[in-house]
Scaffold this motif. Structure first.
Motif, PDB file in Angstrom:
ATOM      1  N   GLU A  51       0.826  -1.218   0.000  1.00  0.00           N
ATOM      2  CA  GLU A  51       0.000   0.000   0.000  1.00  0.00           C
ATOM      3  C   GLU A  51       0.859   1.266   0.000  1.00  0.00           C
ATOM      4  OE1 GLU A  51      -3.018   2.698  -0.063  1.00  0.00           O
ATOM      5  OE2 GLU A  51      -3.245   0.533  -0.341  1.00  0.00           O
ATOM      6  N   GLY A  52       1.962   1.247   0.741  1.00  0.00           N
ATOM      7  CA  GLY A  52       2.852   2.406   0.783  1.00  0.00           C
ATOM      8  C   GLY A  52       3.441   2.723  -0.578  1.00  0.00           C
ATOM      9  N   VAL A  53       3.843   1.692  -1.304  1.00  0.00           N
ATOM     10  CA  VAL A  53       4.401   1.898  -2.646  1.00  0.00           C
ATOM     11  C   VAL A  53       3.318   2.433  -3.580  1.00  0.00           C
ATOM     12  CG1 VAL A  53       5.485   0.774  -4.634  1.00  0.00           C
ATOM     13  CG2 VAL A  53       6.186   0.149  -2.313  1.00  0.00           C
ATOM     14  N   ARG A  54       2.100   1.915  -3.469  1.00  0.00           N
ATOM     15  CA  ARG A  54       0.986   2.425  -4.294  1.00  0.00           C
ATOM     16  C   ARG A  54       0.756   3.904  -4.012  1.00  0.00           C
ATOM     17  NH1 ARG A  54      -1.675  -2.607  -2.977  1.00  0.00           N
ATOM     18  NH2 ARG A  54      -2.976  -1.498  -1.476  1.00  0.00           N
ATOM     19  N   VAL A  56       2.990   6.114  -2.899  1.00  0.00           N
ATOM     20  CA  VAL A  56       4.106   6.887  -3.471  1.00  0.00           C
ATOM     21  C   VAL A  56       3.942   7.025  -4.981  1.00  0.00           C
ATOM     22  CG1 VAL A  56       6.602   6.893  -3.904  1.00  0.00           C
ATOM     23  CG2 VAL A  56       5.730   6.357  -1.628  1.00  0.00           C
ATOM     24  N   VAL A  57       3.581   5.951  -5.666  1.00  0.00           N
ATOM     25  CA  VAL A  57       3.393   5.999  -7.118  1.00  0.00           C
ATOM     26  C   VAL A  57       2.295   7.004  -7.461  1.00  0.00           C
ATOM     27  CG1 VAL A  57       2.600   4.694  -9.137  1.00  0.00           C
ATOM     28  CG2 VAL A  57       4.264   3.680  -7.573  1.00  0.00           C
ATOM     29  N   THR A  58       1.194   6.962  -6.736  1.00  0.00           N
ATOM     30  CA  THR A  58       0.087   7.889  -6.989  1.00  0.00           C
ATOM     31  C   THR A  58       0.524   9.333  -6.754  1.00  0.00           C
ATOM     32  OG1 THR A  58      -1.508   6.193  -6.368  1.00  0.00           O
ATOM     33  CG2 THR A  58      -2.289   8.459  -6.351  1.00  0.00           C
ATOM     34  N   GLU A  59       1.263   9.575  -5.674  1.00  0.00           N
ATOM     35  CA  GLU A  59       1.725  10.931  -5.379  1.00  0.00           C
ATOM     36  C   GLU A  59       2.712  11.439  -6.429  1.00  0.00           C
ATOM     37  OE1 GLU A  59       3.160  10.637  -1.367  1.00  0.00           O
ATOM     38  OE2 GLU A  59       1.128  10.666  -0.528  1.00  0.00           O
ATOM     39  N   MET A  60       3.585  10.570  -6.919  1.00  0.00           N
ATOM     40  CA  MET A  60       4.536  10.980  -7.956  1.00  0.00           C
ATOM     41  C   MET A  60       3.807  11.276  -9.276  1.00  0.00           C
ATOM     42  SD  MET A  60       7.530  11.272  -6.635  1.00  0.00           S
ATOM     43  CE  MET A  60       6.642  11.928  -5.222  1.00  0.00           C
TER      44      MET A  60
END
Length: 107
Positions: A51-54, A56-60
């Motif tokens: 979930e954390g990686v998802r 970060v990807v969304t924020e980037m």
């Protein structure tokens, strides 16, 4: 004194491949349009377990949208302050993109 000119002369016009030029910059696909497409959240849920990686990807990706919007309305100029450690010329749009990306990372 005039410089010496080589005996070889380059052709005035080079032959360019068929389809070369601004009017031929599109590419085509055999894909057929669908009635609906998966959302970003659905794709990320299926491809990224963490979930954390998802997040970060969304924020980037959100930051990339902000950078795109900012670059559409700003002229490409040389930045007032040159902070590049590599010695290359830093453009104003580089500074804008850098600031927006750092803002996204701080949030």
């Amino acid at each position: 004194r005039t410089p010496a000119v080589s005996g070889l002369k380059m052709a005035e016009t080079e032959a360019k491949p068929e389809g070369f030029g601004a009017s031929h910059t599109s590419f085509y696909t055999s894909a057929v349009a669908k009635d609906s497409y998966a959302t970003l959240a659905e794709i990320l849920d299926s491809k990224i377990a963490d979930e954390g990686v998802r997040t970060v990807v969304t924020e980037m990706l959100d930051a990339a949208v902000k950078i795109t919007q900012a670059l559409r309305v700003n002229l490409v100029t040389v930045a007032d302050a040159q902070n590049s450690v590599f010695g290359d010329v830093q453009l104003g749009v580089d500074v804008i993109a850098d600031d927006l990306m750092w803002d996204a990372c701080k949030a």
